[in-house]
Design a protein around this motif. Structure first.
Motif, short mmCIF file in Angstrom:
data_model
loop_
_atom_site.label_atom_id
_atom_site.label_comp_id
_atom_site.label_asym_id
_atom_site.label_seq_id
_atom_site.Cartn_x
_atom_site.Cartn_y
_atom_site.Cartn_z
N VAL A 196 0.80 -1.16 0.06
CA VAL A 196 0.11 -0.14 -0.06
C VAL A 196 0.80 1.30 -0.01
O VAL A 196 1.77 1.47 0.86
CB VAL A 196 -0.74 0.05 1.28
CG1 VAL A 196 -1.65 1.26 1.27
CG2 VAL A 196 -1.69 -1.16 1.05
N PRO A 240 0.70 6.31 3.49
CA PRO A 240 0.63 6.50 4.96
C PRO A 240 -0.68 5.88 5.28
O PRO A 240 -1.80 6.54 4.76
CB PRO A 240 1.18 7.60 5.41
CG PRO A 240 1.52 8.37 4.24
CD PRO A 240 1.26 7.77 3.10
N ALA A 241 -0.85 5.47 6.59
CA ALA A 241 -2.34 4.96 7.08
C ALA A 241 -2.95 5.99 7.11
O ALA A 241 -4.47 6.15 6.74
CB ALA A 241 -2.10 4.50 8.50
N PHE A 242 -2.63 7.26 7.63
CA PHE A 242 -3.42 8.63 7.65
C PHE A 242 -4.11 9.00 6.14
O PHE A 242 -5.36 9.21 6.05
CB PHE A 242 -2.61 9.81 8.13
CG PHE A 242 -3.43 10.86 8.35
CD1 PHE A 242 -4.40 11.34 8.72
CD2 PHE A 242 -2.92 12.21 7.42
CE1 PHE A 242 -5.17 12.40 8.93
CE2 PHE A 242 -3.42 13.17 7.56
CZ PHE A 242 -4.87 13.36 8.18
#
Lengths: 528, 400
Positions: free
Chosen positions: A355, A358-360
């Motif tokens: 992915v 970043p998670a954010f």
């Protein structure tokens, strides 16, 4: 369109009202001309001239707005009251205009609601509210006869606040119908209603409803003051009033409650709150609004207490999920990986392989996508709604994961958040939580759990600082009032709730007799 | 007021960006280390880390490659070696999820104290991983063996140690904080469980090991390592290890085999055991009394005894007492004679019960320990006989 049309008469009205403000002309023709002129000869204003009496004919003019009145009853009224019966009796007593008017009013007009009209402005306002105006030639006075009618939506099932158990009816756009729906629940002489007309152009009827003796007079007074302060050209929805009278504008939380359900409004009135009914809106406002009210559903009070309490707890949990789930996910996966069980961490890490964001960013993308989807499904024509929702689910749910743009867990988190946000029974509150989710995510992405806690503390401080019509927004939790907590997080059975909220109605607190009958098995009655 | 608010919120927004997201690490920036091995290589440390390849463990594809990879590096200090690993690893070693720390036997013989400093000092590590000693091999080799049921070898080692402690007894789980406490204690020397590689090391390191029903190489716990302070000085066999866990009251469940009065074997399943160790000092002579109350079930009967008689049960209980007392006393004697270190924590007990005497005794406690009389008293109770009363053997005899 509507606004343009209605603004012209306003200007005319203003210009002409200065010289002609006062009385009606004595000549019917002059009056007709005046009305026609002031209304710009609008085609939906019907003016009918008739002659009444048999020997001495009196010319009478009947004014009404097509579509706002109940046409069959106008026809009946003209036919029966004015054209037939009147002839015989009228001749004898026609001596002065006062007599004619008195006679007509008292003996011949077989309708309920009659008001005297003496000047042109009140004539116009009655006419445009749907009354029938009757003027006689030679009289400077007329009647406004209440024959409001026309097409109405009718009482239908509430669509936004549905229940399994409980009344299904919902408010309509008609203020009178709405008031009647409430009155049907509370048949008490103390249920009072005061009507105002707000909006310089729209002249919208706004009714303030309360139960005298239960309501807190200070709050009532405050409501009146705030309503009277409103100076705006139009009120098209109760939202206008809400924004103009609310305590705090710069807050994500609603400080005025509204409902579409008569039973909810009746219950709030019984707690001593004030209802504001706005004509043309199926949503009735309630003040003061407490945070806790937004988390309660009508059904909580109809179901058994234990079940309601459990469901409320679930609702509070989902409230936190709706607010914090994405930010917790971000915080834990980017700052506090050690908090996860090893197997879960490896599982999550496997999903995030490849992915690119970043998670954010990932969470932000998905949340925005969901909000777009939600808004789209609300706005688009109903016929294609299904197609869009399928595309939305497929694109977001499956394709995005398969394409490796987002991780599968993120889809789960976003879905849980979305579903949880719809658990809150009050839509405005779930909107607040949806909105607050984004700053929370930002805090989580920059400071981790520390940021989330800071955010929550700030939120709690803010909530505790809010007031709605002088009542602390978080009461009875902060300030904590023990007796009122029988109906907050949990709900005790009805026989346990003797009192009304302390802070709202300070005088009349007792809801039930103190020795409320807690259900016990009948002692003497054995068998049977 | 409004301007101030706007300014304030602008500052706050700016703050979000200047913070630089201080500790932020995405999940796919982590080399999740589940096992760490420390060996000695000359004067330097040789650190090997077992890093999970998440997609191989939990991903959809999974199973083509090995589930873990290893990075190893030599350095003067542990941290140096670990940081050096980034020259080979694309991600930084992330050790919060460490499950097992394997110490090589040669390192253990030289002393483990220095190696533990980093592990206890670094805030990234949790202290809940188990510490074991690679017996007769290096830590690195132990960590290289692939395992089947739990794909990740370190998780396999962790789980295996946990279950064997619960239901078999001659192993003991020691976490970092416990080990450090024991190292610092004046009245107890530490003991760590040993782990061995059984079978072919070469095949065990390849995925060929996973393609066999009976893998060519396995890792297996065997015996406890005896330490004098932080230096390994010898190994306990299985029975002595069991005695150690009995004395430390760490028995959760185990199996004891006794010989029947008329020959043949009988297995007893330990259901519950409580050990109380009491110390007393007379003059300058400390003594230790160990009392064990054990409740057991008859699990397996391979001899002809009549279990329906209470006398038989009483006799079996007596036999069990003798057996337990026998090997526990023998184990203590062996430790006293051979290793001359108090691994049982008797010193701590004297310290607790007779603090004044301890002040004099502690100077050469290990000396005192070797001469100290220890009595063991076991009280076994047989609670259940199982689903059948008499043994199959006996039934067969009757029919004949």
């Amino acid at each position: 369109m509507n606004n343009k049309q209605s603004s012209q008469p306003l200007q005319q009205n203003k210009q002409s009202s200065d010289p002609h403000n006062s009385a009606l002309h004595s000549s019917l023709q002059d009056n007709i001309q005046q009305v026609k002129k002031m209304l710009g000869n609008s085609s939906d204003i019907i003016i009918r001239e008739i002659e009444i009496g048999s020997t001495e004919l009196i010319r009478a003019g009947i004014f009404y707005t097509d579509g706002l009145t109940d046409t069959p009853s106008i026809q009946n009224f003209i036919k029966e009251s004015l054209l037939c019966d009147i002839h015989a009796n009228l001749d004898q007593s026609i001596s002065s205009e006062q007599n004619v008017l008195g006679l007509l009013k008292n003996r011949f007009l077989g309708v309920g609601e009659i008001q005297d009209v003496t000047d042109i402005n009140s004539l116009l306002s009655s006419l445009l509210s749907g009354d029938v105006v009757l003027l006689l030639d030679g009289c400077t006075q007329g009647f406004a006869i209440g024959m409001r009618g026309g097409k109405d939506r009718g009482v239908m099932e509430s669509t936004t606040e549905s229940v399994i158990r409980g009344p299904k009816e919902g408010f309509t756009e008609n203020m009178r119908t709405n008031a009647a729906l409430i009155r049907r629940k509370i048949k008490d002489s103390r249920l009072w209603m005061e009507t105002k007309s707000i909006g310089r152009v729209t002249h919208t009827d706004v009714a303030v409803m309360y139960i005298k003796g239960i309501v807190n007079d200070k709050i009532l007074e405050e409501v009146h003051t705030r309503l009277d302060r409103i100076d705006i050209d139009g009120i098209l929805e109760s939202g206008y009033i809400e924004e103009l009278i609310q305590d705090e504008t710069y807050t994500p939380f609603p400080t005025v409650y509204y409902s579409e359900r008569p039973d909810v409004i009746a219950a709030e009135l019984l707690e001593g709150k004030v209802a504001i009914i706005v004509d043309g809106t199926p949503n009735v406002l309630i003040v003061p609004a407490l945070f806790i009210s937004f988390t309660h559903a009508a059904e909580d009070y109809y179901q058994r207490a234990d079940i309601s309490s459990l469901i409320r707890i679930i609702r509070y949990i989902s409230m936190f999920v709706a607010l914090l789930a994405p930010s917790l996910y971000i915080a834990v996966t980017t700052f506090h990986q050690e908090m996860l069980p090893t197997q879960l961490l490896i599982g999550l890490a496997a999903q995030r392989e490849g992915v690119p964001f970043p998670a954010f960013i990932e969470a932000l993308m998905m949340e925005v996508a969901f909000e777009v989807l939600r808004e789209a499904s609300l706005r688009m024509p109903k016929a294609i709604a299904q197609a869009i929702s399928i595309v939305g689910t497929l694109v977001i749910g499956t394709a995005a994961v398969e394409a490796g743009v987002v991780s599968a867990v993120m889809v789960i988190v976003v879905s849980i958040t979305a579903i949880s946000s719809f658990v809150l029974p009050a839509f405005p509150m779930s909107m607040s939580f949806r909105m607050l989710r984004f700053p929370m995510m930002g805090l989580a992405a920059s400071f981790g759990l520390f940021g989330i806690i800071l955010g929550v503390i700030a939120l709690v401080l803010h909530l505790c600082s809010l007031r709605s019509f002088g009542v602390p927004y978080m009461s009875p939790l902060a300030p904590f009032i023990k007796a009122d907590n029988k109906d907050t997080i949990i709900r005790v059975p009805w026989w346990g709730m003797f009192s009304r909220p302390r802070l709202i109605n300070q005088k009349n607190i007792v809801r039930e007799q103190n020795n409320a009958p807690s259900p016990e098995a009948p002692q003497n009655n054995s068998g049977g | 007021m409004k301007r101030k608010l706007i300014l304030l919120s602008l500052f706050l927004i700016a703050l979000l960006f200047v913070s630089g997201c201080w500790n932020r690490r995405e999940l796919n920036d982590l080399a999740i280390t589940v096992g760490m091995g420390i060996d000695k290589s000359g004067e330097n440390y040789r650190v090997s880390t077992q890093v999970v390849i998440p997609s191989q463990v939990a991903g959809k594809k999974g199973g083509i490659q090995t589930p873990v990879t290893m990075y190893k590096e030599t350095g003067e200090s542990l941290l140096e070696a670990i940081r050096k690993m980034t020259t080979a690893s694309p991600r930084k070693i992330y050790a919060s999820h460490l499950r097992v720390l394997v110490l090589g036997e040669s390192l253990a013989r030289e002393g483990i104290g220095d190696a533990l400093d980093l592990l206890s000092r670094d805030q990234e590590l949790r202290t809940d991983f188990f510490i074991v000693i690679a017996k007769k091999t290096t830590a690195e080799k132990t960590l290289k063996i692939l395992t089947q049921l739990e794909k990740i070898p370190s998780v396999n080692m962790f789980a295996s140690l946990e279950t064997s402690e619960k239901s078999w007894a001659p192993t003991t789980t020691i976490t970092l904080d416990q080990l450090i406490a024991e190292l610092l204690s004046e009245g107890k020397h530490p003991v760590l469980t040993g782990i061995q590689v059984i079978g072919s090391q070469e095949i065990g390191e390849t995925s060929e090991n996973l393609d066999q029903i009976d893998p060519s190489a396995k890792v297996k716990y065997s015996g406890l390592a005896v330490f004098k302070k932080d230096k390994l000085i010898g190994w306990l066999n299985e029975e002595e290890s069991k005695a150690y866990t009995y004395i430390n009251d760490e028995i959760k469940s185990t199996v004891g085999v006794i010989t029947c009065p008329e020959g043949g074997k009988l297995s007893l399943e330990m259901m519950h055991s409580k050990t109380t160790v009491k110390g007393s000092v007379t003059g300058n002579q400390p003594t230790i009394n160990i009392g064990i109350r054990a409740q057991m079930n008859i699990a397996e009967v391979q001899c002809s005894v009549d279990l329906t008689k209470t006398e038989t049960i009483a006799e079996l209980e007596k036999l069990s007492n003798q057996k337990l007392e026998g090997f526990i006393e023998a184990s203590i004697k062996k430790v006293q004679r051979k290793y001359k270190v108090d691994i049982f924590g008797f010193g701590d007990i004297i310290h607790r019960t007779h603090p004044k005497a301890w002040k004099k005794l502690k100077k050469d406690w290990d000396q005192n320990f070797t001469k100290m009389p220890v009595t063991v008293k076991v009280d076994s109770r047989i609670r259940h006989l199982g689903a059948v009363s008499s043994s199959l053997l006996k039934d067969m005899e009757k029919k004949e």
